[in-house]
Design a protein around this motif. Structure first.
Motif, mmCIF file in Angstrom:
data_model
loop_
_atom_site.group_PDB
_atom_site.id
_atom_site.type_symbol
_atom_site.label_atom_id
_atom_site.label_comp_id
_atom_site.label_asym_id
_atom_site.label_seq_id
_atom_site.Cartn_x
_atom_site.Cartn_y
_atom_site.Cartn_z
ATOM 1 N N GLY A 269 0.834 -1.194 0.000
ATOM 2 C CA GLY A 269 0.000 0.000 0.000
ATOM 3 C C GLY A 269 0.868 1.242 0.000
ATOM 4 N N VAL A 270 0.385 2.299 -0.650
ATOM 5 C CA VAL A 270 1.127 3.555 -0.750
ATOM 6 C C VAL A 270 0.204 4.697 -0.345
ATOM 7 N N GLY A 271 0.657 5.531 0.603
ATOM 8 C CA GLY A 271 -0.131 6.675 1.037
ATOM 9 C C GLY A 271 0.742 7.908 1.155
ATOM 10 N N MET A 272 0.203 9.059 0.769
ATOM 11 C CA MET A 272 0.927 10.324 0.842
ATOM 12 C C MET A 272 0.113 11.318 1.647
ATOM 13 N N VAL A 273 0.789 11.978 2.599
ATOM 14 C CA VAL A 273 0.144 12.985 3.449
ATOM 15 C C VAL A 273 0.948 14.275 3.354
ATOM 16 N N VAL A 274 0.249 15.386 3.182
ATOM 17 C CA VAL A 274 0.897 16.699 3.097
ATOM 18 C C VAL A 274 0.263 17.617 4.139
ATOM 19 N N GLY A 275 1.086 18.155 5.024
ATOM 20 C CA GLY A 275 0.562 19.041 6.057
ATOM 21 C C GLY A 275 -0.433 18.360 6.963
ATOM 22 N N GLN A 276 -0.187 17.085 7.276
ATOM 23 C CA GLN A 276 -1.052 16.266 8.126
ATOM 24 C C GLN A 276 -2.460 16.104 7.539
ATOM 25 N N LYS A 277 -2.569 16.220 6.209
ATOM 26 C CA LYS A 277 -3.829 16.006 5.506
ATOM 27 C C LYS A 277 -3.604 15.035 4.359
ATOM 28 N N LEU A 278 -4.616 14.233 4.047
ATOM 29 C CA LEU A 278 -4.528 13.335 2.905
ATOM 30 C C LEU A 278 -4.370 14.139 1.622
ATOM 31 N N ASP A 279 -3.667 13.570 0.656
ATOM 32 C CA ASP A 279 -3.399 14.289 -0.594
ATOM 33 C C ASP A 279 -4.593 14.183 -1.542
ATOM 34 N N GLY A 280 -5.706 14.787 -1.145
ATOM 35 C CA GLY A 280 -6.918 14.761 -1.953
ATOM 36 C C GLY A 280 -8.037 14.029 -1.246
ATOM 37 N N THR A 281 -9.253 14.240 -1.737
ATOM 38 C CA THR A 281 -10.419 13.658 -1.079
ATOM 39 C C THR A 281 -10.652 12.204 -1.462
ATOM 40 N N LEU A 282 -10.104 11.771 -2.591
ATOM 41 C CA LEU A 282 -10.316 10.400 -3.044
ATOM 42 C C LEU A 282 -8.969 9.701 -3.274
ATOM 43 N N PRO A 283 -8.917 8.389 -3.080
ATOM 44 C CA PRO A 283 -7.639 7.658 -3.174
ATOM 45 C C PRO A 283 -7.278 7.278 -4.607
ATOM 46 N N TYR A 284 -7.040 8.296 -5.435
ATOM 47 C CA TYR A 284 -6.751 8.010 -6.841
ATOM 48 C C TYR A 284 -5.467 7.205 -7.033
ATOM 49 N N ALA A 285 -4.526 7.327 -6.094
ATOM 50 C CA ALA A 285 -3.241 6.628 -6.232
ATOM 51 C C ALA A 285 -3.233 5.288 -5.508
ATOM 52 N N HIS A 286 -4.419 4.690 -5.314
ATOM 53 C CA HIS A 286 -4.473 3.455 -4.529
ATOM 54 C C HIS A 286 -3.777 2.289 -5.232
ATOM 55 N N MET A 287 -3.513 2.421 -6.532
ATOM 56 C CA MET A 287 -2.811 1.359 -7.263
ATOM 57 C C MET A 287 -1.340 1.712 -7.491
ATOM 58 N N ALA A 288 -0.808 2.606 -6.663
ATOM 59 C CA ALA A 288 0.573 3.065 -6.862
ATOM 60 C C ALA A 288 1.593 1.951 -6.690
ATOM 61 N N GLY A 289 1.219 0.866 -6.046
ATOM 62 C CA GLY A 289 2.131 -0.260 -5.906
ATOM 63 C C GLY A 289 2.295 -1.060 -7.181
ATOM 64 N N HIS A 290 1.547 -0.685 -8.219
ATOM 65 C CA HIS A 290 1.548 -1.473 -9.446
ATOM 66 C C HIS A 290 2.340 -0.815 -10.565
ATOM 67 N N MET A 291 3.297 0.032 -10.211
ATOM 68 C CA MET A 291 4.229 0.517 -11.221
ATOM 69 C C MET A 291 5.140 -0.640 -11.631
ATOM 70 N N THR A 292 5.426 -0.725 -12.931
ATOM 71 C CA THR A 292 6.314 -1.764 -13.439
ATOM 72 C C THR A 292 7.755 -1.303 -13.273
ATOM 73 N N ILE A 293 8.551 -2.088 -12.544
ATOM 74 C CA ILE A 293 9.922 -1.665 -12.289
ATOM 75 C C ILE A 293 10.952 -2.626 -12.875
ATOM 76 N N THR A 294 10.506 -3.754 -13.444
ATOM 77 C CA THR A 294 11.449 -4.735 -13.980
ATOM 78 C C THR A 294 10.733 -5.596 -15.012
ATOM 79 N N GLY A 295 11.507 -6.273 -15.814
ATOM 80 C CA GLY A 295 10.931 -7.187 -16.789
ATOM 81 C C GLY A 295 10.678 -8.577 -16.232
ATOM 82 N N HIS A 296 10.753 -8.725 -14.916
ATOM 83 C CA HIS A 296 10.534 -10.028 -14.285
ATOM 84 C C HIS A 296 9.161 -10.576 -14.686
ATOM 85 N N ASN A 297 9.087 -11.882 -14.899
ATOM 86 C CA ASN A 297 7.850 -12.483 -15.405
ATOM 87 C C ASN A 297 6.880 -12.896 -14.311
#
Length: 305
Positions: free
Chosen positions: A143-171
């Motif tokens: 899970g990935v969460g970002m907080v700015v000034g002790q507040k959530l970074d927006g009202t909706l969790p648009y980045a909830h799939m941030a763990g799914h960036m492709t970082i390697t060609g692993h199969n």
């Protein structure tokens, strides 16, 4: 009368629930129980039962402000859970907030679980005193969460799939359908899959298949386990480098069972070139000390003025 809120963190294995003093952040009472993943009836009754145990805030001298819940996946503003991608089989377009409010006659607010863990860490944990706090929860998933000034970074969790960036060609195939996702390589589920792939090539190797046992074996100096852990650290390092370039956090907090297991093997995360998207930028990497209370505190903080 001071206010308290019930914070609930619905995890991959266990659900944590606590009554929290909104002024001090003290967890007044805590309940922990197994997460029901298949039956909505059992799931709801378990939640209702434990909420009823915690609801009487007045004996503690508090007024109950509401019930805040963290759950995997995207959550709409009305508290409907879009999907948990099979984590909870029944939770598709699931009106969780409405179910809780109808039963308990209390305001219920819901958000992505990693975002609420990040909020708890930013206000009460390792992120306290920092403006830009990035939280990575390394457990069953990532899970990935970002907080700015002790507040959530927006009202909706648009980045909830941030763990799914492709970082390697692993199969290694992720449940999202892609291959090489960070989550599929550094989560407990992913690490076990990597171990199983090694066994396919060498069925007589000493490598355990359970993630926790892999860490124990690496701590004992097992060569195969140490090699796998070092591979996972490289993947995590790449992912953190990408998050640094996107979010530029002042502190990166790592939490969850996998983070605890990796902690003794993460020296390479502190190499200077990892945290340098621009000349004046500096960041710190820390490990959560709030433990299971982080998500509970984050849920309660949805009601902090």
């Amino acid at each position: 009368m001071n206010k308290a809120a019930i914070g609930i963190d619905i995890g991959g294995t266990r659900t944590k629930m606590g009554l929290v003093d909104l002024q001090t952040g003290q967890v007044l009472r805590m309940q922990v129980f197994p997460t029901e993943k298949k039956s909505p009836i059992v799931f709801e009754e378990l939640l209702h039962h434990h909420i009823e145990i915690l609801k009487p805030a007045q004996p503690f001298g508090y007024e109950l402000a509401g019930i805040g819940i963290g759950v995997s996946g995207f959550v709409f503003e009305d508290g409907t859970v879009d999907s948990t991608y099979g984590f909870l089989e029944f939770m598709e377009d699931y009106p969780l907030a409405a179910i809780i409010e109808k039963r308990h006659h209390a305001i219920c607010r819901i958000d992505n679980d990693a975002r609420l863990v990040a909020l708890g860490e930013a206000v009460y944990g390792e992120g306290k005193g920092y403006n830009r706090v990035l939280m990575l929860t390394l457990g069953t998933g990532l899970g990935v969460g970002m907080v700015v000034g002790q507040k959530l970074d927006g009202t909706l969790p648009y980045a909830h799939m941030a763990g799914h960036m492709t970082i390697t060609g692993h199969n290694v195939t992720c449940y999202c359908g892609k291959t090489g996702c960070l989550e599929s390589l550094v989560s407990a589920t992913g690490i076990s899959k990597l171990a199983a792939m090694i066994h396919e090539h060498d069925p007589f190797c000493s490598l355990p298949l359970d993630c926790e046992e892999i860490f124990f074996a690496a701590d004992r100096g097992d060569r195969a386990a140490t090699g796998l852990v070092e591979e996972v650290v490289r993947y995590l390092r790449s992912g953190i480098g990408n998050y640094v370039n996107v979010f530029a956090p002042e502190i990166i907090v790592l939490g969850g069972g996998v983070a605890n297991g990796l902690q003794r093997h993460l020296n390479k995360l502190y190499e200077p070139d990892l945290l340098s998207p621009f000349k004046a930028y500096k960041a710190k990497i820390a490990f959560s000390r709030l433990g299971e209370e982080a998500g509970v505190l984050g849920g309660a903080l949805l009601f902090k003025p």
